[in-house]
Write an enzyme that holds these catalytic residues in place. Structure first.
Site, PDB file in Angstrom:
ATOM      1  N   GLU A 188       0.838  -1.217   0.000  1.00  0.00           N
ATOM      2  CA  GLU A 188       0.000   0.000   0.000  1.00  0.00           C
ATOM      3  C   GLU A 188       0.869   1.262   0.000  1.00  0.00           C
ATOM      4  OE1 GLU A 188      -4.002  -1.659   2.323  1.00  0.00           O
ATOM      5  OE2 GLU A 188      -2.905  -0.002   3.196  1.00  0.00           O
ATOM      6  N   GLY A 272       6.215  -7.103   9.022  1.00  0.00           N
ATOM      7  CA  GLY A 272       5.200  -7.580   9.960  1.00  0.00           C
ATOM      8  C   GLY A 272       5.174  -6.759  11.227  1.00  0.00           C
ATOM      9  N   ASP A 313      -4.678  -7.006  18.197  1.00  0.00           N
ATOM     10  CA  ASP A 313      -3.355  -7.399  17.693  1.00  0.00           C
ATOM     11  C   ASP A 313      -2.502  -8.101  18.736  1.00  0.00           C
ATOM     12  OD1 ASP A 313      -4.050  -6.181  15.337  1.00  0.00           O
ATOM     13  OD2 ASP A 313      -2.346  -4.799  15.270  1.00  0.00           O
ATOM     14  N   HIS A 445     -27.820  -2.868 -12.293  1.00  0.00           N
ATOM     15  CA  HIS A 445     -27.007  -2.699 -13.499  1.00  0.00           C
ATOM     16  C   HIS A 445     -26.937  -1.219 -13.859  1.00  0.00           C
ATOM     17  CE1 HIS A 445     -25.296  -3.334 -17.444  1.00  0.00           C
ATOM     18  NE2 HIS A 445     -26.219  -2.512 -17.929  1.00  0.00           N
TER      19      HIS A 445
HETATM   20  C1  LIG Z   1       0.309   1.372   8.057  1.00  0.00           C
HETATM   21  C2  LIG Z   1      -0.787   0.480   8.575  1.00  0.00           C
HETATM   22  C3  LIG Z   1      -1.970   0.361   7.863  1.00  0.00           C
HETATM   23  C4  LIG Z   1      -2.996  -0.441   8.335  1.00  0.00           C
HETATM   24  N1  LIG Z   1      -4.135  -0.525   7.604  1.00  0.00           N
HETATM   25  C5  LIG Z   1      -5.141  -1.307   8.040  1.00  0.00           C
HETATM   26  C6  LIG Z   1      -6.361  -1.375   7.318  1.00  0.00           C
HETATM   27  O1  LIG Z   1      -6.532  -0.725   6.292  1.00  0.00           O
HETATM   28  N2  LIG Z   1      -7.357  -2.154   7.805  1.00  0.00           N
HETATM   29  C7  LIG Z   1      -7.194  -2.894   8.950  1.00  0.00           C
HETATM   30  O2  LIG Z   1      -8.117  -3.610   9.331  1.00  0.00           O
HETATM   31  N3  LIG Z   1      -6.055  -2.842   9.660  1.00  0.00           N
HETATM   32  C8  LIG Z   1      -5.035  -2.065   9.232  1.00  0.00           C
HETATM   33  N4  LIG Z   1      -3.879  -1.980   9.976  1.00  0.00           N
HETATM   34  C9  LIG Z   1      -3.790  -2.779  11.223  1.00  0.00           C
HETATM   35  C10 LIG Z   1      -4.559  -2.092  12.358  1.00  0.00           C
HETATM   36  O3  LIG Z   1      -4.039  -0.813  12.556  1.00  0.00           O
HETATM   37  C11 LIG Z   1      -4.457  -2.922  13.622  1.00  0.00           C
HETATM   38  O4  LIG Z   1      -4.884  -4.242  13.362  1.00  0.00           O
HETATM   39  C12 LIG Z   1      -5.321  -2.338  14.724  1.00  0.00           C
HETATM   40  O5  LIG Z   1      -4.954  -1.020  15.019  1.00  0.00           O
HETATM   41  C13 LIG Z   1      -5.236  -3.185  15.984  1.00  0.00           C
HETATM   42  O6  LIG Z   1      -6.051  -2.621  16.959  1.00  0.00           O
HETATM   43  P1  LIG Z   1      -5.781  -2.848  18.509  1.00  0.00           P
HETATM   44  O7  LIG Z   1      -6.901  -2.156  19.193  1.00  0.00           O
HETATM   45  O8  LIG Z   1      -5.555  -4.272  18.782  1.00  0.00           O
HETATM   46  O9  LIG Z   1      -4.386  -2.128  18.815  1.00  0.00           O
HETATM   47  P2  LIG Z   1      -3.752  -0.730  18.443  1.00  0.00           P
HETATM   48  O10 LIG Z   1      -4.513  -0.029  17.410  1.00  0.00           O
HETATM   49  O11 LIG Z   1      -2.319  -0.994  18.187  1.00  0.00           O
HETATM   50  O12 LIG Z   1      -3.924   0.124  19.775  1.00  0.00           O
HETATM   51  C14 LIG Z   1      -3.261  -0.206  20.956  1.00  0.00           C
HETATM   52  C15 LIG Z   1      -3.193   1.021  21.828  1.00  0.00           C
HETATM   53  O13 LIG Z   1      -2.756   0.635  23.115  1.00  0.00           O
HETATM   54  C16 LIG Z   1      -1.888   1.628  23.619  1.00  0.00           C
HETATM   55  N5  LIG Z   1      -1.059   1.012  24.660  1.00  0.00           N
HETATM   56  C17 LIG Z   1      -0.177   0.006  24.515  1.00  0.00           C
HETATM   57  N6  LIG Z   1       0.334  -0.346  25.717  1.00  0.00           N
HETATM   58  C18 LIG Z   1      -0.244   0.482  26.616  1.00  0.00           C
HETATM   59  C19 LIG Z   1      -0.132   0.587  28.029  1.00  0.00           C
HETATM   60  N7  LIG Z   1       0.645  -0.224  28.756  1.00  0.00           N
HETATM   61  N8  LIG Z   1      -0.872   1.549  28.634  1.00  0.00           N
HETATM   62  C20 LIG Z   1      -1.694   2.374  27.930  1.00  0.00           C
HETATM   63  N9  LIG Z   1      -1.834   2.297  26.602  1.00  0.00           N
HETATM   64  C21 LIG Z   1      -1.122   1.336  25.956  1.00  0.00           C
HETATM   65  C22 LIG Z   1      -1.101   2.042  22.387  1.00  0.00           C
HETATM   66  O14 LIG Z   1      -0.499   3.314  22.601  1.00  0.00           O
HETATM   67  C23 LIG Z   1      -2.194   2.057  21.342  1.00  0.00           C
HETATM   68  O15 LIG Z   1      -2.798   3.329  21.267  1.00  0.00           O
HETATM   69  C24 LIG Z   1      -2.840  -1.159   9.547  1.00  0.00           C
HETATM   70  C25 LIG Z   1      -1.663  -1.026  10.291  1.00  0.00           C
HETATM   71  C26 LIG Z   1      -0.644  -0.217   9.808  1.00  0.00           C
HETATM   72  C27 LIG Z   1       0.598  -0.077  10.622  1.00  0.00           C
END
Ligand SMILES: Cc1cc2nc3c(=O)[nH]c(=O)nc-3n(C[C@H](O)[C@H](O)[C@H](O)COP(=O)(O)OP(=O)(O)OC[C@H]3O[C@@H](n4cnc5c(N)ncnc54)[C@H](O)[C@@H]3O)c2cc1C
Length: 467
Positions: A188, A272, A313, A445
């Site tokens: 991308e 990754g 994640d 269509h």
């Molecule tokens: C460039 C890029 C493009 C992407 N595009 C897509 C897409 O188009 N579609 C899609 O489905 N996915 C996409 N993804 C993947 C997607 O961003 C992740 O799968 C998603 O954000 C995961 O969500 P999450 O809530 O598990 O964690 P995250 O979004 O990673 O959020 C975790 C949060 O926890 C906070 N945190 C961590 N540890 C602590 C702590 N100890 N105390 C307080 N806060 C903490 C972090 O600061 C963060 O804000 C993309 C990722 C990247 C890098």
């Protein structure tokens, strides 16, 4: 000391959506975020900013084909990268502000700081100024997400040897961007800079890009991107990435054991992402972490501490925002005594290049490996009136159906608007539709969605109408 029914650590799409669902279900809810903005990777350095840059660069690319449509643009058309990045940031800020609004609207208490376990029912929040407070909570949901990973011998200087986070805010269009890793994120961002005028080379260890998706999609995407000028070095193992001044040299070994050398001004390492648990002190809560750094969970996303759950994640499964959201909702509903369910086979995957790539269910490779008898039907976009009218004729839709029952087992598509079209396939498969069911539904269509009906007709008994 503050007391809550549910406390969520991390405000990404998993965490903040879970917080909203918890609040909807009547729980007194808190969310802890270490950064000053809410929304996690997805909103700040992932899905949203990458799509903003893909949209801007797509406009620029389309402009170069305006003449085909009889639109003459006179004068210089130039890219102002600084403005493009500023627009992206404005979109991010607005979206993150939207999450804050939703937290307030749902009476969710937001704590800014790093959350770390003191026990299975108490979390310390350490703020930026070093002060801290303790939160007591009956249940805790870990939603700490992931960070970009690298290879042990690569020194990321975050200036010219960069991750996706830096690639979203470059100050210049690279002359030659060497991308290590041909997965979704690398491809991308590669297309963004390719469109803006960079030479882009992709070095991939596997024998094809987007290796997790159906091989036919990789093949078509490679063909289209090659036509646009992207260069691919598949089956190449990166040996070293070194910077000298403004030059980054990448050495990789090909399948014959030969070493190739690529010289660029930037190298994007997109090999990754790794689950993120730094500073969490999970062990203090009795929460087990796997060898791969993931929080270990059972089918109900419950960790080894019975009142602590983990989502998104940081646990097993696809690293996707919508998967994290589903899990966030599921845990909230489990805590409320409901019996929610996620069918992980039906979480769609999308690559937001143009043409877009989208898929749900089993690939042909998986069905073959599982020994499932299946039939396949494909329909090319070039045979579609709407695609020809718009000039978006690359790609196809492929439907895989069970040879005996005709149940749809997988839908794989590449072409214009596939990121949205895949929702029809997910709906059909959630209701366990047969290929014939889809083929008998009226599709407006002319639309791109007609390709789904035609592919279903092709899968039913090879009777697509327009080929
Ligand atoms: C460039 C890029 C493009 C992407 N595009 C897509 C897409 O188009 N579609 C899609 O489905 N996915 C996409 N993804 C993947 C997607 O961003 C992740 O799968 C998603 O954000 C995961 O969500 P999450 O809530 O598990 O964690 P995250 O979004 O990673 O959020 C975790 C949060 O926890 C906070 N945190 C961590 N540890 C602590 C702590 N100890 N105390 C307080 N806060 C903490 C972090 O600061 C963060 O804000 C993309 C990722 C990247 C890098």
């Amino acid at each position: 000391m503050s007391q809550f029914d549910v406390t969520i650590i991390g405000s990404g799409p998993g965490g903040y959506v879970s917080a909203i669902r918890c609040a909807q279900l009547g729980f007194k809810t808190a969310i802890i975020e270490k950064y000053s903005t809410l929304g996690g990777t997805c909103l700040n350095v992932g899905c949203i900013p990458s799509k903003a840059l893909l949209a801007s660069s797509h406009h620029y690319e389309e402009l170069q084909h305006f003449a085909d449509h009889g639109i003459e643009v006179s004068g210089d058309v130039k890219v102002n990268l600084e403005k493009m990045i500023a627009r992206k940031q404005a979109v991010v800020d607005q979206t993150s502000g939207g999450v804050k609004f939703l937290m307030d609207k749902n009476n969710i208490t937001v704590f800014n700081g790093v959350g770390s376990f003191e026990s299975a029912t108490s979390v310390k929040v350490t703020k930026e100024d070093g002060s801290s407070e303790i939160i007591e909570s009956k249940n805790i949901i870990i939603a700490t997400g992931s960070k970009p990973s690298s290879l042990p011998f690569i020194k990321l200087d975050k200036d010219r040897i960069i991750t996706s986070t830096e690639a979203l805010k470059l100050k210049e269009v690279p002359k030659h961007l060497v991308i290590i890793g041909g997965g979704v994120i690398g491809i991308e961002l590669g297309q963004v800079y390719l469109r803006l005028g960079a030479q882009v080379s992709v070095v991939e260890f596997m024998d094809r890009i987007i290796p997790g998706m159906d091989a036919a999609l990789s093949k078509e995407l490679t063909k289209v991107l090659k036509k646009q000028g992207m260069k691919f070095y598949t089956s190449h193992k990166v040996q070293s990435v070194e910077r000298a001044g403004d030059v980054v040299t990448v050495k990789a070994e090909n399948a014959k054991g030969e070493i190739i050398t690529l010289e660029g001004d930037y190298s994007l390492v997109s090999v990754g992402r790794r689950p993120y648990t730094d500073g969490l002190n999970a062990e203090k809560a009795g929460v087990k972490v796997t060898d791969r750094g993931q929080i270990e969970v059972n089918d109900h996303l419950q960790t080894s501490a019975s009142n602590v759950y983990a989502i998104g994640d940081v646990v097993r499964g696809a690293m996707l925002a919508h998967k994290a959201e589903e899990e966030g909702v599921m845990v909230a509903e489990i805590l409320a005594g409901q019996k929610p369910h996620i069918d992980y086979n039906l979480i769609p995957g999308v690559v937001y290049t143009w043409p877009e790539v989208a898929a749900v269910g089993k690939t042909e490779e998986q069905l073959k490996a599982d020994g499932v008898a299946y039939k396949a039907g494909s329909f090319p976009f070039k045979a579609l009136g709407r695609a020809r009218a718009g000039g978006d004729t690359d790609g196809f839709v492929k439907i895989l159906a069970d040879a005996k029952t005709d149940e749809v087992l997988g839908v794989h598509m590449i072409g214009a608007r596939c990121a949205d079209l895949i929702a029809e396939a997910v709906t059909a498969m959630e209701f366990r539709a047969s290929a014939e069911d889809i083929s008998r539904m009226s599709h407006a269509h002319p639309t791109f969605a007609e390709a789904i009906k035609e592919a279903a007709l092709a899968a039913t008994d090879n009777r697509a109408l327009h080929v």
